[in-house]
Design an enzyme around this catalytic site. Sequence first.
Site, short mmCIF file in Angstrom:
data_model
loop_
_atom_site.label_atom_id
_atom_site.label_comp_id
_atom_site.label_asym_id
_atom_site.label_seq_id
_atom_site.Cartn_x
_atom_site.Cartn_y
_atom_site.Cartn_z
N SER A 42 36.64 47.59 39.82
CA SER A 42 36.02 48.92 39.67
C SER A 42 36.09 49.76 40.95
O SER A 42 35.17 50.50 41.26
CB SER A 42 34.58 48.78 39.17
OG SER A 42 34.59 48.18 37.89
N ASN A 82 47.48 47.92 39.38
CA ASN A 82 47.81 46.97 38.30
C ASN A 82 47.57 47.69 36.98
O ASN A 82 46.43 47.89 36.57
CB ASN A 82 46.91 45.73 38.43
CG ASN A 82 47.03 44.79 37.24
OD1 ASN A 82 47.98 44.89 36.45
ND2 ASN A 82 46.08 43.88 37.10
N LYS A 141 48.17 46.67 34.05
CA LYS A 141 47.88 45.76 32.92
C LYS A 141 48.75 46.14 31.71
O LYS A 141 49.88 46.59 31.90
CB LYS A 141 46.39 45.78 32.59
CG LYS A 141 45.51 45.64 33.83
CD LYS A 141 44.11 45.35 33.50
CE LYS A 141 43.28 45.39 34.77
NZ LYS A 141 41.95 44.89 34.60
N GLU A 152 42.17 37.70 34.24
CA GLU A 152 42.43 37.82 32.80
C GLU A 152 43.36 36.72 32.33
O GLU A 152 43.27 36.24 31.20
CB GLU A 152 42.99 39.23 32.49
CG GLU A 152 41.88 40.26 32.56
CD GLU A 152 42.33 41.67 32.91
OE1 GLU A 152 43.53 41.96 32.85
OE2 GLU A 152 41.44 42.47 33.26
N HIS A 157 45.57 36.29 38.16
CA HIS A 157 44.60 37.32 37.76
C HIS A 157 43.57 36.70 36.82
O HIS A 157 43.89 35.87 35.98
CB HIS A 157 45.31 38.50 37.09
CG HIS A 157 44.41 39.68 36.92
ND1 HIS A 157 43.49 39.75 35.91
CD2 HIS A 157 44.26 40.81 37.65
CE1 HIS A 157 42.80 40.89 36.03
NE2 HIS A 157 43.26 41.54 37.08
N GLY A 190 36.89 46.11 35.50
CA GLY A 190 36.88 46.97 34.31
C GLY A 190 35.49 47.32 33.81
O GLY A 190 35.34 47.85 32.72
N GLU A 192 38.51 39.45 43.65
CA GLU A 192 38.14 40.25 42.50
C GLU A 192 37.03 39.54 41.71
O GLU A 192 37.33 38.67 40.88
CB GLU A 192 39.35 40.44 41.58
CG GLU A 192 40.52 41.13 42.22
CD GLU A 192 41.38 41.83 41.17
OE1 GLU A 192 41.53 43.04 41.25
OE2 GLU A 192 41.88 41.15 40.26
#
Length: 266
Positions: free
Chosen positions: A212, A9, A11, A98, A96, A174, A168
């Site tokens: 990560s 991904n 992003k 985010e 996701h 991240g 996740e």
Amino acid sequence: MKQRLVIGNWKMNGSLADNTLWAANFRHQLKSCALTGVEIGICPPFPYLSSMRPMLPSSIRLGAQDVSSECIGAFTGEVSINMLKELQCHYVIVGHSERRARMRETDATIAKKFKLVSLAGLTPVLCVGETQQERQQGETESVIIRQIQAVIDACGAGSLRGGVIAYEPVWAIGTGVSAELGDIRTTHALIREQLSANGLGPDDVALLYGGSLKPGNSEEIFSLPNVDGGLIGGASLKAGEFLDICLAARGTPHNRVTDIAQKYDN
Ligand code: PEP
């Protein structure tokens, strides 16, 4: 053993020049390793989907990072499922963290997106995971179950067949700190149990871990039961690192691409 799956991904990263270099590096490094038994997907930003397709080996599947919950019409800035289909996307990420956090996407919206993707014959990648606060409050299990159940209730359990769920933990995304192996094991077992209670067996839904993941920890994470592969953010931006993670998913010893071909990496 069932085929492993690794999805990158990107992003909101990349440029025409960066992507061209990434694809050239990936193709070059792929030649030095026998990568079989792993399905690979790449999810670049929407504007790069069409230019990436011819740059990638045909065995690598293209994916989108999101899709509109509407099909057509006055939805400025949105991208529809039919557009993604035309651009030869195979995977579509929905939910996701985010987007759940920044765009305030609800379980109901995500379920709507999931339904559109599966009805269109593309493969939805449903992201689920708890925040740090939810984890500290002991809510990990209930959050994961709620996020998956929202899709089952809205779309039916059958819609998950052939699909992908990525666990996740939000606090691992991240940050450079992945979840502990024991936590991944426990949560993946919980998801399997929930799927099984809804008539879905281990071969019906692929379960990925994301957060990560990198060449240094992928082998041990992929060796856990119920982990069918990974969803990779930061480490997918470097062709060599991404390829190393794909090699680790094969489950057999290998020489690291990043050790033998460092000079080719972007
Ligand atoms: C992600 O955002 O899906 C992700 C897994 O990111 P990272 O690998 O950078 O933690």
